[in-house]
Enzyme design. Structure first.
Site, mmCIF file in Angstrom:
data_model
loop_
_atom_site.group_PDB
_atom_site.id
_atom_site.type_symbol
_atom_site.label_atom_id
_atom_site.label_comp_id
_atom_site.label_asym_id
_atom_site.label_seq_id
_atom_site.Cartn_x
_atom_site.Cartn_y
_atom_site.Cartn_z
ATOM 1 N N ARG A 112 -13.201 -9.474 -2.764
ATOM 2 C CA ARG A 112 -14.238 -10.050 -3.638
ATOM 3 C C ARG A 112 -15.563 -10.331 -2.952
ATOM 4 O O ARG A 112 -15.606 -10.690 -1.775
ATOM 5 C CB ARG A 112 -13.724 -11.360 -4.237
ATOM 6 C CG ARG A 112 -12.569 -11.134 -5.188
ATOM 7 C CD ARG A 112 -11.975 -12.418 -5.714
ATOM 8 N NE ARG A 112 -10.912 -12.123 -6.686
ATOM 9 C CZ ARG A 112 -9.667 -11.755 -6.344
ATOM 10 N NH1 ARG A 112 -9.321 -11.650 -5.076
ATOM 11 N NH2 ARG A 112 -8.773 -11.476 -7.279
ATOM 12 N N HIS A 137 -13.143 -5.284 -5.372
ATOM 13 C CA HIS A 137 -12.805 -3.912 -5.000
ATOM 14 C C HIS A 137 -13.853 -2.885 -5.449
ATOM 15 O O HIS A 137 -13.515 -1.826 -5.997
ATOM 16 C CB HIS A 137 -11.429 -3.532 -5.561
ATOM 17 C CG HIS A 137 -10.293 -4.336 -5.003
ATOM 18 N ND1 HIS A 137 -10.297 -4.866 -3.737
ATOM 19 C CD2 HIS A 137 -9.090 -4.714 -5.552
ATOM 20 C CE1 HIS A 137 -9.158 -5.517 -3.519
ATOM 21 N NE2 HIS A 137 -8.417 -5.449 -4.608
ATOM 22 N N HIS A 211 -4.794 0.285 -0.774
ATOM 23 C CA HIS A 211 -4.160 -0.720 -1.627
ATOM 24 C C HIS A 211 -2.763 -0.289 -2.080
ATOM 25 O O HIS A 211 -2.412 -0.413 -3.261
ATOM 26 C CB HIS A 211 -5.068 -0.978 -2.838
ATOM 27 C CG HIS A 211 -4.959 -2.343 -3.421
ATOM 28 N ND1 HIS A 211 -3.866 -2.775 -4.114
ATOM 29 C CD2 HIS A 211 -5.824 -3.381 -3.415
ATOM 30 C CE1 HIS A 211 -4.075 -4.021 -4.523
ATOM 31 N NE2 HIS A 211 -5.254 -4.415 -4.112
ATOM 32 N N GLU A 349 -3.561 -5.236 3.202
ATOM 33 C CA GLU A 349 -4.827 -4.498 3.206
ATOM 34 C C GLU A 349 -5.634 -4.868 4.442
ATOM 35 O O GLU A 349 -6.137 -5.979 4.542
ATOM 36 C CB GLU A 349 -5.617 -4.820 1.939
ATOM 37 C CG GLU A 349 -4.859 -4.515 0.659
ATOM 38 C CD GLU A 349 -5.281 -5.430 -0.483
ATOM 39 O OE1 GLU A 349 -6.459 -5.396 -0.877
ATOM 40 O OE2 GLU A 349 -4.445 -6.202 -0.971
#
Ligand code: BGC
Length: 383
Positions: A112, A137, A211, A349
């Site tokens: 974010r 994203h 992801h 991630e």
């Protein structure tokens, strides 16, 4: 599982798949299989989406030109039995309609950016906002929803794919034309390596990641709460209720966020901790003790006790977003034909920290003309 896989490949062969070999051989040395291309589906605008199948050292992978998505990742268990350990769909329509970034390449900015806004060199940029007030994203149509140009390669005992995407100046509000390249390599040990590269023609920010939702017991086998995870991090970045970091680098000691020694993912997930309420579980960035490194260094190890499958992650990146699949809510049917519910997969991630463009104390994500963004993450599988 094995039977399904054979059926799929036989079906694909019947559909006229061609083996693509660079260097005149369909097989890399050391058991690698040159990537094979097939048609996966067609987008509403008529663009064809291809699926590339590649294998090496016991790891089998299927990758889509749409979003660079890992649509299937098969590895053996301690008895040599294969399972697809990544959540995903069987059709392009499902990926387009409702994917929570299953298997995707994420960009321009993984995680974010608060209020979808940042200021660089005195100019404020407003990004596409797609997660409450924030940009997540890369915004509404991030790199996960773009069609990448894919080129296969075999190099010595390695096989792989080079994925390229050029993001136009201003796309999703980001400044600069960003030329992006992600190289997926499978080596003869079955390790999956991702090398990311990007250049820009204007100062910008960049934070690329992958992801994949992992379930080492196999996609569609239930939750990941029994998986044992260790993360080499003494600190994490606590967030506000909108999952934007507060700027603090808090110690994990004595909190549910302490994964310095391996523990089951579900052990502390119901502890009454404010941060677990915000994330509806674990959904945080860990500050890796090693920091940014020139070469990939160990960050985390995941192990499924039932199958014996393990995954070790090494990265050049300073952070790791560990997301325990909290927002999977039973509204999606996965490739194994079952409904995905909360905790059915987890993401690890590798990245820079969320909201870095607004956090001067975090490692910088600024990329300037003349510089090359370069990061690497290696996933090593075992059983
Ligand atoms: C984020 C989650 C988000 C998910 C989207 C993760 O990287 O940390 O908050 O819901 O991606 O599927």
């Amino acid at each position: 599982m094995e039977l399904n896989r054979r059926t799929v490949i036989a079906g694909a062969a019947a559909a006229g798949i061609t083996a693509v070999a660079t260097g005149g051989t369909a097989h890399a040395k050391g058991g690698g299989r040159a990537p094979v291309k097939s048609l996966f589906g067609t987008l509403a605008d008529g663009t064809e989406v291809h699926r590339w199948s590649l294998a090496n050292g016991g790891t089998r992978m299927k990758v889509l030109s749409y979003g660079g998505i890992v649509q299937s990742l098969e590895i053996p268990d301690r008895r040599g039995r294969y399972a697809n350990v990544s959540l995903g769909f069987d059709t392009i329509e499902e990926y387009v309609a409702s994917s929570p970034y299953f298997g995707a390449l994420v960009g321009r900015y993984g995680n974010r950016i608060g209020q979808g806004r940042f200021t660089l060199d005195g100019t404020t940029y407003q990004l596409s906002v797609n997660d409450g007030d924030n940009s997540l994203h890369g915004g509404e149509k991030g790199f996960d929803k773009r069609v990448w140009d894919v080129e296969p390669f075999t190099r010595g005992t390695d096989v792989g794919l080079v994925l390229r995407y050029t993001s136009a100046d201003g796309e999703m509000g980001y400044p600069g034309t960003l030329r992006t390249k992600a190289t997926y390599t499978l080596n003869r040990h079955g390790d999956w390596r991702i090398d990311y590269e990007a250049t820009t023609d204007k100062p910008t920010v960049c934070n690329l990641t992958s992801h994949v939702y992992y379930n080492l017991a196999g996609e569609a086998s239930g939750t990941i709460y029994d998986h044992e995870l260790s993360i080499d991090a003494s600190r994490y970045t606590p967030v506000d209720s909108g999952l934007i970091p507060t700027g603090e680098l808090a110690r994990v000691a004595g909190t549910p966020f302490d994964f310095r020694r391996a523990k089951p993912v579900g052990r502390d997930i119901r502890v009454a901790h404010e941060q677990l309420l915000y994330g509806k579980g674990l959904d945080h960035n860990w500050v890796l003790d090693k920091g940014s490194t020139r070469r990939p260094a160990h960050a985390a190890t995941l192990r499924d006790p039932s199958s014996g499958r393990t995954m070790r992650i090494a990265t050049t990146e300073p952070g790791l977003q560990f997301y325990s699949g909290n927002f999977l809510d039973g509204s999606l049917v996965g490739s194994g034909g079952t409904v995905y519910r909360q905790g059915d997969g987890l993401c690890l991630e590798t990245q820079h920290f969320p909201d870095s463009p607004n956090q001067p104390a975090f490692p910088s994500t600024v990329l300037r003309p003349g510089q090359t963004y370069r990061t690497t993450t290696v996933h090593s599988f075992g059983a």
